[in-house]
Design an enzyme around this catalytic site. Sequence first.
Site, PDB file in Angstrom:
ATOM      1  N   CYS A  49      38.572  37.022  33.881  1.00 16.49           N
ATOM      2  CA  CYS A  49      37.113  37.175  33.588  1.00 16.49           C
ATOM      3  C   CYS A  49      36.338  37.400  34.679  1.00 16.49           C
ATOM      4  O   CYS A  49      35.188  37.970  34.625  1.00 16.49           O
ATOM      5  CB  CYS A  49      36.904  35.582  32.698  1.00 16.49           C
ATOM      6  SG  CYS A  49      37.678  35.319  31.451  1.00 16.49           S
ATOM      7  N   THR A  50      36.655  36.746  35.882  1.00 13.73           N
ATOM      8  CA  THR A  50      35.863  36.965  36.983  1.00 13.73           C
ATOM      9  C   THR A  50      35.630  38.524  37.450  1.00 13.73           C
ATOM     10  O   THR A  50      34.805  39.051  37.491  1.00 13.73           O
ATOM     11  CB  THR A  50      36.373  36.179  38.263  1.00 13.73           C
ATOM     12  OG1 THR A  50      35.800  34.709  37.656  1.00 13.73           O
ATOM     13  CG2 THR A  50      35.551  36.358  39.458  1.00 13.73           C
TER      14      THR A  50
END
Length: 159
Positions: A49-50
């Site tokens: 997600c990052t």
Amino acid sequence: MAVAVGTKAPLFTLKTLTKEGPKDVALADYVGKQNVLLLFFPLAFTGVCTQEMCELSAGFAAYTALKAQVFAISVDSPFAQAAWAEKEGISVTLLSDLNKSVAAAYGTLLADLMGLGSVSGRAAFVIDKQGVVRYAEQTPTPATLPDFNAVKRALETLG
């Protein structure tokens, strides 16, 4: 099953955290005015997600050039999202679907992720100015990123 191409996008109002405090963001405010890219992601402060949000932030100008408003939605609280965005330099508007109703409405809610409970799967939806879904993709696993080239092609066709 994710919302199908050619159908009306489910409307929603979610919270984002600004410097002034929590703010409502309503999809209805963009219908008739601007194309929207909705990205669903499982959880803030996680590796994939990052990576996705940092890459998206770095290439944000491409979406601006395509006249798209970009929102990223997760089941995290707006406070966790804001802390994550500040730590990682994420410039995409993050929306909190804490009660998971929007992920459910878009058909992206996963029943359980690694024993952590239900979260949104990773998905991308391009919504045109009329509020119609023109591109829909839910990735086969949360570890797989959407096809951003296909997303951009879909946005290009909308003008």
